[in-house]
Design an enzyme around this catalytic site. Structure first.
Site, PDB file in Angstrom:
ATOM      1  CD  GLU A 187      -2.949  -1.205   2.241  1.00 19.59           C
ATOM      2  OE1 GLU A 187      -2.399  -1.473   3.333  1.00 19.59           O
ATOM      3  OE2 GLU A 187      -4.161  -1.042   2.110  1.00 19.59           O
ATOM      4  CD  GLU A 235      -3.354  -6.378   3.550  1.00 17.65           C
ATOM      5  OE1 GLU A 235      -3.418  -7.079   2.508  1.00 17.65           O
ATOM      6  OE2 GLU A 235      -2.696  -5.335   3.617  1.00 17.65           O
TER       7      GLU A 235
HETATM    8  N1  COA Z   1       3.742  -8.126  11.737  1.00 19.16           N
HETATM    9  C1  COA Z   1       4.478  -8.467  12.802  1.00 19.16           C
HETATM   10  N2  COA Z   1       5.537  -9.301  12.740  1.00 19.16           N
HETATM   11  C2  COA Z   1       5.854  -9.800  11.541  1.00 19.16           C
HETATM   12  C3  COA Z   1       5.139  -9.488  10.392  1.00 19.16           C
HETATM   13  C4  COA Z   1       4.030  -8.605  10.511  1.00 19.16           C
HETATM   14  N3  COA Z   1       3.283  -8.233   9.464  1.00 19.16           N
HETATM   15  N4  COA Z   1       5.686 -10.135   9.354  1.00 19.16           N
HETATM   16  C5  COA Z   1       6.718 -10.824   9.848  1.00 19.16           C
HETATM   17  N5  COA Z   1       6.822 -10.629  11.175  1.00 19.16           N
HETATM   18  C6  COA Z   1       7.836 -11.178  12.083  1.00 19.16           C
HETATM   19  C7  COA Z   1       7.683 -12.679  12.258  1.00 19.16           C
HETATM   20  O1  COA Z   1       6.770 -12.968  13.283  1.00 19.16           O
HETATM   21  C8  COA Z   1       9.097 -13.085  12.625  1.00 19.16           C
HETATM   22  O2  COA Z   1       9.271 -12.786  13.978  1.00 19.16           O
HETATM   23  P1  COA Z   1      10.290 -13.642  14.905  1.00 19.16           P
HETATM   24  O3  COA Z   1      11.622 -13.466  14.273  1.00 19.16           O
HETATM   25  O4  COA Z   1      10.127 -13.015  16.235  1.00 19.16           O
HETATM   26  O5  COA Z   1       9.786 -15.045  14.839  1.00 19.16           O
HETATM   27  C9  COA Z   1       9.945 -12.137  11.798  1.00 19.16           C
HETATM   28  O6  COA Z   1       9.105 -11.028  11.474  1.00 19.16           O
HETATM   29  C10 COA Z   1      10.466 -12.724  10.510  1.00 19.16           C
HETATM   30  O7  COA Z   1       9.386 -13.305   9.795  1.00 19.16           O
HETATM   31  P2  COA Z   1       9.505 -14.739   9.127  1.00 19.16           P
HETATM   32  O8  COA Z   1       8.176 -15.064   8.582  1.00 19.16           O
HETATM   33  O9  COA Z   1      10.137 -15.690  10.061  1.00 19.16           O
HETATM   34  O10 COA Z   1      10.543 -14.433   7.966  1.00 19.16           O
HETATM   35  P3  COA Z   1      10.480 -14.852   6.441  1.00 19.16           P
HETATM   36  O11 COA Z   1      11.626 -14.200   5.793  1.00 19.16           O
HETATM   37  O12 COA Z   1      10.322 -16.333   6.321  1.00 19.16           O
HETATM   38  O13 COA Z   1       9.133 -14.216   5.860  1.00 19.16           O
HETATM   39  C11 COA Z   1       7.537 -12.503   5.385  1.00 19.16           C
HETATM   40  C12 COA Z   1       8.966 -12.832   5.838  1.00 19.16           C
HETATM   41  C13 COA Z   1       7.386 -11.020   5.473  1.00 19.16           C
HETATM   42  C14 COA Z   1       7.333 -12.991   3.952  1.00 19.16           C
HETATM   43  C15 COA Z   1       6.507 -13.218   6.286  1.00 19.16           C
HETATM   44  O14 COA Z   1       6.846 -12.977   7.637  1.00 19.16           O
HETATM   45  C16 COA Z   1       5.079 -12.751   6.077  1.00 19.16           C
HETATM   46  O15 COA Z   1       4.416 -13.240   5.181  1.00 19.16           O
HETATM   47  N6  COA Z   1       4.621 -11.823   6.923  1.00 19.16           N
HETATM   48  C17 COA Z   1       3.231 -11.396   6.947  1.00 19.16           C
HETATM   49  C18 COA Z   1       2.941 -10.401   5.864  1.00 19.16           C
HETATM   50  C19 COA Z   1       1.508  -9.942   5.954  1.00 19.16           C
HETATM   51  O16 COA Z   1       0.592 -10.727   5.966  1.00 19.16           O
HETATM   52  N7  COA Z   1       1.332  -8.630   6.012  1.00 19.16           N
HETATM   53  C20 COA Z   1       0.032  -8.047   6.115  1.00 19.16           C
HETATM   54  C21 COA Z   1      -0.232  -7.710   7.540  1.00 19.16           C
HETATM   55  S1  COA Z   1      -1.906  -7.183   7.710  1.00 19.16           S
END
Ligand code: COA
Length: 689
Positions: free
Chosen positions: A103, A123
């Protein structure tokens, strides 16, 4: 500083710096707003380039904040300020730009990504909708059909696909350098997306998306809400639609579904080797897989995909041929789905050996036994492995039910043995139960966890018991279903009730798919140790005796005429009625609510015992097992999360009521009693506490 900004010539350089993935929590929102104010005040700037430090542009809103009240500045206001800034902003992204990250890109005038960047609005997978303009800016940029598909499914796009669709303006190795080289006049002429007209109407695209989420995300609230919001973009003025988007987002954040999906999201990320595991994992470069059947071939392929050389051991030349064909079939299917390119396939083929001689695996660092489920077979396999493999090699069994301790007792070094319980198809299913025997070394366990990481699986530690965590709960689920069947329900009624609850299929259709003979063999094996006071329902045994083994024989609980879809079979109703007659059961009616309640209670009670006995380390681990291995609806957060949503007091009251019907089957677990007494949820309960 979670957002840094500095000047370089006529450009402002803004960097998100909130490791590890630049989640956009309060400090980031504040920092971005400060950067806007700074850019507005800075004389002579002709652009602001925003990028992310570390491995991501931005992973979206900080989901950890979603349980509390929203705190200003809110992301939609920050992004409006960016869009309204007299100096045009350029997004220069790499890694991932998800949710609020995507966004943010849409609020910029120009979007550049590095190759390999993933851009998405996921989301709905967290039970919410985009809450900072995504549902309105995206359709203005790429049209209604593309936008609704992306937002309703939550699936991220590759950089190339995003470029092709027009979501990004350029793919460049160095997005910041590319942004700095852009022509200032061209940039200044760009319009803010919010100022553009809404997209052309496309009812078909909206209907198609609705039909698709009704099928694939059945029971979930957020996806349809997201579609409705995207549909608004056609004719509702931007500001009004944005308000509705925000209201929907805020209302959804604290729903049970959003909480459940967040719970699973964080539980999955927390699934790692436990802190007390102090040994280094064995480095695994090559592995032996014993048995090249469906399971063994799937495991072999999963290992090969992770870059591990594999020797599959079979008993004879025919078996070896079959094993090779099984792996080839999986590769074929993966290639057909576009998941396996030519190069990788060639590398995998070169790293695979199929042999009948254990000596061919003599340099392996790990062996995974996936042979026939017979104690005699397992013992012979492990004795051969111990003889052929180097002493450092970790030995693992993929047994689903057999006693790990009995296998370990036949080894010279029982500490080398760990259970690695994969789920079929092993190259796809994300769950890996890591089973710790009394003698299992920390090094063997650590190797299991490290392997799970490399295979991108969700590891869950389990102690030794019949069926470990997952299959032990499954056995109770089936027992409760068979009891309902005997006492008055039909298989189709039971299946429908559980599908309505959120399973993709009910217990009887699922058994037809996996084959009734496996559970039959288990019941036979357990016969000697079964509590004689426990009610036994013989219907499933009779099905097997009559050759109704499931889909593979064309007939099981359902009939599958011509190998096609399932058809309810009145003969099964007759068979059940006969068995009830023999057992002198007066059959009665059950509602869908009765069915759902009893099946869930049976599973929850068994899972609580599993916790109390220390077989599982936490309720969250059981949630992971049920969601990633057994099709429990993710949006209900897993079995124990759902139990806590029902409340331990209500569960205990239900169990007590059912105990009058059958005091053995429905005896309340000590963990549930303890939770009720202490006023805590199962999520807080720890074994031995
Ligand atoms: N909010 C809070 N924490 C988040 C986050 C978010 N949107 N996205 C990732 N994190 C945190 C994870 O909990 C993890 O925390 P930890 O190290 O304490 O366990 C850390 O960031 C790393 O994330 P991880 O998923 O282990 O790394 P990755 O490289 O495998 O994947 C992403 C990274 C961003 C692809 C994946 O975390 C993801 O899909 N995140 C959600 C994205 C999302 O849905 N955003 C919309 C939110 S409404």
């Amino acid at each position: 500083m979670t957002v840094t900004f500095r000047r370089e010539g006529n450009a402002g350089l803004v960097e998100l710096a909130n490791p590890p993935v630049n989640a956009m929590g309060l400090a980031v929102r504040q920092g971005l707003l400060e950067a806007v104010r700074w850019a507005e005040a800075e004389p002579g700037l002709d652009r602001v380039v925003v990028s992310g430090q570390g491995r991501a542009f931005a992973a979206g809103g900080d989901a950890r904040e979603f349980d509390g009240e929203p705190v200003p500045p809110h992301l939609p206001d920050v992004l409006d300020a960016i869009e309204a800034c007299p100096v045009p902003w350029i997004a220069a992204a790499h890694g991932v730009a998800l949710g609020g990250g995507a966004e943010l890109m849409l609020a910029c005038r120009y979007r550049i990504v590095a190759p390999g960047t993933r851009i998405g609005l996921p989301e709905v997978t967290l039970g919410v909708v985009p809450g900072a303009g995504g549902t309105q800016r995206l359709p203005r940029l790429v049209g209604l059909a593309a936008a609704v598909d992306m937002i309703a499914t939550g699936k991220p796009l590759s950089a190339d696909d995003a470029y092709e669709m027009g979501l990004v303006d350029a793919v460049a190795d160095d997005p910041v350098a590319h942004a700095l080289a852009l022509d200032a006049a061209e940039l200044a002429a760009r319009s803010a997306l919010s100022s553009l007209d809404g997209p052309e109407p496309d009812e078909m695209a909206i209907d198609k998306a609705s039909a698709s989420v009704a099928r694939r995300m059945r029971g979930q609230v957020a996806p349809q809400k997201a579609i409705d919001l995207v549909a608004l973009s056609v004719s509702t003025p931007f500001a009004g639609a944005l308000r509705q988007e925000r209201e929907t987002f805020v209302a959804l954040r604290t729903t049970d579904q959003a909480r459940a999906l967040r719970h699973i999201f964080f539980a999955e990320r927390a699934a790692k080797a436990p802190d007390w595991l102090d040994a280094e994992p064995q480095k695994v470069e090559s592995a032996v897989v014993v048995g090249g059947g469906t399971m063994g071939a799937g495991i072999a392929y999963a290992l090969l995909l992770a870059g591990i050389a594999v020797t599959v051991i079979e008993t004879d030349a025919d078996g070896a041929e079959r094993a090779r064909a099984n792996v080839a079939r999986i590769m074929e299917a993966s290639a057909a789905r576009g998941l396996l390119g030519e190069d990788k396939r060639a590398r995998i083929e070169a790293a695979l050996t199929v042999s009948t001689d254990y000596a061919d695996g003599a340099s392996a660092d790990l062996a995974i036994e996936a042979a026939f489920e017979s104690m005699e077979v397992k013992k012979a396999v492990f004795s051969a492995l111990e003889e052929a493999l180097p002493v450092h090699a970790v030995l693992a069994t993929n047994t689903s039910y057999l006693d790990l301790h009995e296998i370990a007792a036949t080894l010279n070094s029982p500490s080398r043995l760990v259970g690695l319980h994969f789920f079929a198809p092993a190259h796809i299913m994300k769950l890996l139960e890591i089973v710790q025997g009394a003698a299992t070394s920390h090094a063997a366990l650590a190797t299991g966890f490290d392997l799970a990481r490399r295979l991108r699986k969700v590891p869950v530690l389990s102690g030794v018991c019949d069926g470990f965590i997952g299959n032990r709960i499954l056995a109770r689920y089936r027992e409760a279903a068979d009891t309902l069947l005997m006492d008055g329900a039909t298989p189709w009624q039971i299946d429908e009730a559980m599908v309505a609850f959120g399973y993709a299929m009910g217990p009887y259709e699922a058994q037809d798919l996996s084959g009734l003979d496996i559970a039959y063999a288990n019941r036979k094996r357990q016969a000697e140790t079964r509590d004689p006071n426990r009610r036994y329902i013989p219907i499933a045994d009779r099905m097997v005796h009559e050759g109704r083994l499931g889909k593979k024989t064309g007939v099981g609980w359902y009939r599958y005429p011509g190998g096609g879809g399932k058809v309810e079979d009145p003969l099964v109703e007759d068979l059940v009625a006969e068995e009830a007659h023999f057992a002198k059961v007066a059959r009665r009616d059950f509602t869908s609510e009765d069915i759902e309640r009893r099946l869930l209670l049976a599973m929850i009670n068994e899972a609580a015992d599993i916790l109390a006995e220390g077989i599982a380390q936490s309720a969250a681990d059981i949630d992971l097992v049920t969601v990633f291995g057994y099709g429990f609806p993710r949006w209900r957060g897993g079995l124990m999360h759902h139990a806590d949503a029902l409340g331990v007091d209500a569960i205990l009251a239900d169990l007590r009521a059912l105990e009058t019907e059958d005091p053995v089957v429905w005896r309340a677990s000590a963990a549930i009693v303890a939770c009720a007494e202490r006023g805590i949820g199962l999520a807080e309960y720890r074994p031995g506490s």
